[in-house]
Write a protein that holds these residues in place. Structure first.
Motif, mmCIF file in Angstrom:
data_model
loop_
_atom_site.group_PDB
_atom_site.id
_atom_site.type_symbol
_atom_site.label_atom_id
_atom_site.label_comp_id
_atom_site.label_asym_id
_atom_site.label_seq_id
_atom_site.Cartn_x
_atom_site.Cartn_y
_atom_site.Cartn_z
ATOM 1 N N LEU A 333 32.766 13.110 51.649
ATOM 2 C CA LEU A 333 33.488 13.864 52.660
ATOM 3 C C LEU A 333 32.592 14.983 53.168
ATOM 4 N N THR A 334 32.576 15.147 54.472
ATOM 5 C CA THR A 334 31.750 16.180 55.068
ATOM 6 C C THR A 334 32.564 16.975 56.078
ATOM 7 N N GLY A 335 31.965 18.070 56.560
ATOM 8 C CA GLY A 335 32.629 18.907 57.551
ATOM 9 C C GLY A 335 33.011 20.257 56.975
ATOM 10 N N PRO A 336 33.224 21.257 57.831
ATOM 11 C CA PRO A 336 33.533 22.614 57.366
ATOM 12 C C PRO A 336 34.756 22.697 56.467
ATOM 13 N N GLY A 337 35.727 21.808 56.684
ATOM 14 C CA GLY A 337 36.951 21.858 55.885
ATOM 15 C C GLY A 337 36.768 21.517 54.423
ATOM 16 N N THR A 338 35.644 20.897 54.069
ATOM 17 C CA THR A 338 35.423 20.530 52.668
ATOM 18 C C THR A 338 35.231 21.753 51.779
ATOM 19 N N ALA A 339 34.950 22.917 52.369
ATOM 20 C CA ALA A 339 34.746 24.129 51.564
ATOM 21 C C ALA A 339 35.991 24.496 50.767
ATOM 22 N N ALA A 340 37.157 24.043 51.220
ATOM 23 C CA ALA A 340 38.406 24.376 50.523
ATOM 24 C C ALA A 340 38.725 23.410 49.392
ATOM 25 N N LEU A 341 37.964 22.324 49.252
ATOM 26 C CA LEU A 341 38.243 21.327 48.221
ATOM 27 C C LEU A 341 37.484 21.649 46.949
ATOM 28 N N LYS A 342 38.133 21.357 45.827
ATOM 29 C CA LYS A 342 37.492 21.605 44.533
ATOM 30 C C LYS A 342 37.677 20.399 43.623
ATOM 31 N N VAL A 343 36.882 20.324 42.579
ATOM 32 C CA VAL A 343 36.959 19.213 41.634
ATOM 33 C C VAL A 343 38.382 19.090 41.079
ATOM 34 N N GLY A 344 38.889 17.865 41.092
ATOM 35 C CA GLY A 344 40.240 17.604 40.607
ATOM 36 C C GLY A 344 41.279 17.493 41.697
ATOM 37 N N ASP A 345 40.975 17.975 42.899
ATOM 38 C CA ASP A 345 41.949 17.895 43.994
ATOM 39 C C ASP A 345 42.217 16.441 44.378
ATOM 40 N N LEU A 346 43.473 16.160 44.724
ATOM 41 C CA LEU A 346 43.851 14.837 45.220
ATOM 42 C C LEU A 346 43.745 14.790 46.743
ATOM 43 N N VAL A 347 43.307 13.652 47.262
ATOM 44 C CA VAL A 347 43.336 13.392 48.705
ATOM 45 C C VAL A 347 43.994 12.036 48.915
ATOM 46 N N ARG A 348 44.611 11.867 50.064
ATOM 47 C CA ARG A 348 45.170 10.573 50.446
ATOM 48 C C ARG A 348 44.460 10.136 51.723
ATOM 49 N N ILE A 349 43.951 8.929 51.717
ATOM 50 C CA ILE A 349 43.123 8.440 52.802
ATOM 51 C C ILE A 349 43.825 7.280 53.486
ATOM 52 N N VAL A 350 44.079 7.432 54.782
ATOM 53 C CA VAL A 350 44.607 6.322 55.569
ATOM 54 C C VAL A 350 43.436 5.383 55.857
ATOM 55 N N PRO A 351 43.467 4.142 55.363
ATOM 56 C CA PRO A 351 42.318 3.259 55.555
ATOM 57 C C PRO A 351 42.152 2.862 57.010
ATOM 58 N N ASN A 352 40.916 2.540 57.374
ATOM 59 C CA ASN A 352 40.673 2.017 58.717
ATOM 60 C C ASN A 352 41.433 0.724 58.931
ATOM 61 N N HIS A 353 41.320 -0.196 57.971
ATOM 62 C CA HIS A 353 41.939 -1.510 58.101
ATOM 63 C C HIS A 353 42.740 -1.809 56.842
ATOM 64 N N ALA A 354 44.049 -1.878 56.995
ATOM 65 C CA ALA A 354 44.930 -2.069 55.843
ATOM 66 C C ALA A 354 44.666 -3.384 55.128
ATOM 67 N N CYS A 355 44.396 -4.462 55.892
ATOM 68 C CA CYS A 355 44.273 -5.786 55.284
ATOM 69 C C CYS A 355 43.093 -5.855 54.324
ATOM 70 N N GLY A 356 41.932 -5.368 54.756
ATOM 71 C CA GLY A 356 40.773 -5.381 53.891
ATOM 72 C C GLY A 356 40.946 -4.486 52.681
ATOM 73 N N THR A 357 41.622 -3.369 52.861
ATOM 74 C CA THR A 357 41.847 -2.445 51.748
ATOM 75 C C THR A 357 42.763 -3.067 50.705
ATOM 76 N N THR A 358 43.810 -3.745 51.150
ATOM 77 C CA THR A 358 44.710 -4.418 50.216
ATOM 78 C C THR A 358 43.953 -5.340 49.272
ATOM 79 N N ASN A 359 42.999 -6.085 49.826
ATOM 80 C CA ASN A 359 42.268 -7.077 49.032
ATOM 81 C C ASN A 359 41.387 -6.449 47.960
ATOM 82 N N MET A 360 41.212 -5.131 47.995
ATOM 83 C CA MET A 360 40.386 -4.446 47.001
ATOM 84 C C MET A 360 41.176 -4.095 45.745
#
Length: 382
Positions: A333-360
């Motif tokens: 993850l990059t960008g100025p907003g990453t300064a607020a993140l610390k080890v252990g924090d949870l993130v939720r990521i909307v995948p680009n393509h749901a179908c390919g992600t499901t298969n993982m």
């Protein structure tokens, strides 16, 4: 990529208790997506045959059937085998079965479907693919139903429109085959990022072209029970062309970041996310999570260099944070907003393509009100 049993926690459980990376589905959003699409097609008199590759999950599929789906579209032999075993009444395998193993599978699966009172049709676009299938079907004493795939702009598989009448005559003449109709995948609509009006016009054009070809084939004496279009970007246009009988959207059940970019959905409709956790902040300007390519897939389509849309644990997009790159088990993850993140924090990521992600993943975590309430199996993965 399901969690090992020793990493599982009893349910219901808060998100913080779930081993990451994990695949989550927001139940209210998914159920709303299912209902909305079913209602739109029922009102238009268009059958809904969802693409099961998006979920590969019976708990999702049975909800689609309960909402009125006539059956499913399949991508792989594994999906066909699984859904025949579940008693689904009508399947289309939208992939040309080439090679001895797939030909043998189709013949056996059609015989199995016939015995059980189910229906299975496969995709064909050439005599080269149809001839071996016909010969195997004759040896087995069955006829294989098929739908003729037509290229309406995507440029993948499918007969060119001008060749469709001749191709239909050639394939229908093979004694082991039975023509049920025509279908297309208007995948070229994913090129219309930032041009929703152009996308809608192209989608309607694809449906209109397919329906006009079906009319020509009917005048030549062919049965055209199925005139089928299929894509989530085109779900609001192609199925509503006069003469189209069914639609095969898949991603609509979850939506994803690509569909947001194409204008097919807004964030509040995106039901699928990958739950990840920050594992390192040692590199300046870079935050590392445990959700890499093996959690997200690498199918960007309309993503323009992003691996997914990064949100906080509540699903709110993180300002000035980009999921810019990934290795197998690490996301960067990059960008100025990453300064607020610390080890252990949870993130939720909307995948680009749901179908390919499901298969993982092997497990889908069903979430309601921020709590994991059920675990569902993901089946028929590659």
């Amino acid at each position: 990529m399901s969690s090992a049993p020793f990493l599982e926690t009893s349910l219901p459980a808060p998100l913080d208790a779930i081993a990451t990376p994990a695949l989550l589905v927001e139940l209210p959003r998914m159920e709303s997506n299912i209902a909305r699409m079913a209602e739109a097609y029922a009102a238009a008199g268009v059958a809904l045959r969802p693409h099961v590759k998006t979920s590969k999950c019976w708990e999702v599929a049975r909800r689609q059937l309960a909402a009125g789906a006539v059956g499913f579209t399949c991508s792989t032999p594994e999906e066909v085998d699984w859904l025949l075993g579940q008693g689904v009444p009508d399947l289309v395998w939208a992939h040309v079965p080439v090679g001895p193993a797939k030909v043998a599978f189709v013949v056996d699966a059609v015989a199995r479907a016939d015995r059980a009172g189910q229906r299975l049709a496969v995709a064909l676009d050439s005599v080269a693919a149809g001839q071996p299938l016909s010969e195997a079907a004759l040896r087995a004493g069955v006829r294989v139903p098929f739908v003729l795939e037509v290229n309406t702009g995507h440029g993948r598989a499918g007969a060119e429109p001008g060749k469709v009448p001749g191709r239909a005559r050639e394939l229908a003449a093979l004694p082991g085959l039975l023509l049920r109709g025509v279908f297309t995948h208007e995948g070229h609509l994913s090129r219309y990022v930032g041009d929703r009006a152009g996308l809608e016009r192209a989608g309607l054009g694809a449906g209109t072209l397919l329906a006009s070809l079906a009319d020509i084939l009917r005048t030549e004496g062919h049965t055209m029970d199925i005139v089928s279009v299929g894509s989530t970007p085109g779900a609001t246009s192609a199925p509503f062309a006069e003469g189209v009988t069914e639609a095969r959207p898949g991603t609509y059940v979850y939506f994803d970041a690509n569909q947001m970019r194409l204008g097919s959905a807004v964030l509040d409709q995106c039901a699928l996310t990958v739950l990840g956790r920050v594992v390192s902040t040692e590199r300046p300007g870079v935050v590392v999570t445990d959700a890499g390519i093996k959690a997200m897939s690498s199918d960007a389509i309309a993503a323009a260099g992003s691996v997914g849309l990064v949100c906080d644990v509540h699903g709110v997009p993180l300002a000035d944070v980009e999921f810019s790159d990934a290795n197998e088990e690490h996301g960067f993850l990059t960008g100025p907003g990453t300064a607020a993140l610390k080890v252990g924090d949870l993130v939720r990521i909307v995948p680009n393509h749901a179908c390919g992600t499901t298969n993982m993943f092997g497990t889908l975590h069903a979430v309601a009100d921020g709590t994991v309430v059920e675990r569902w199996a993901i089946t028929a993965r590659h």
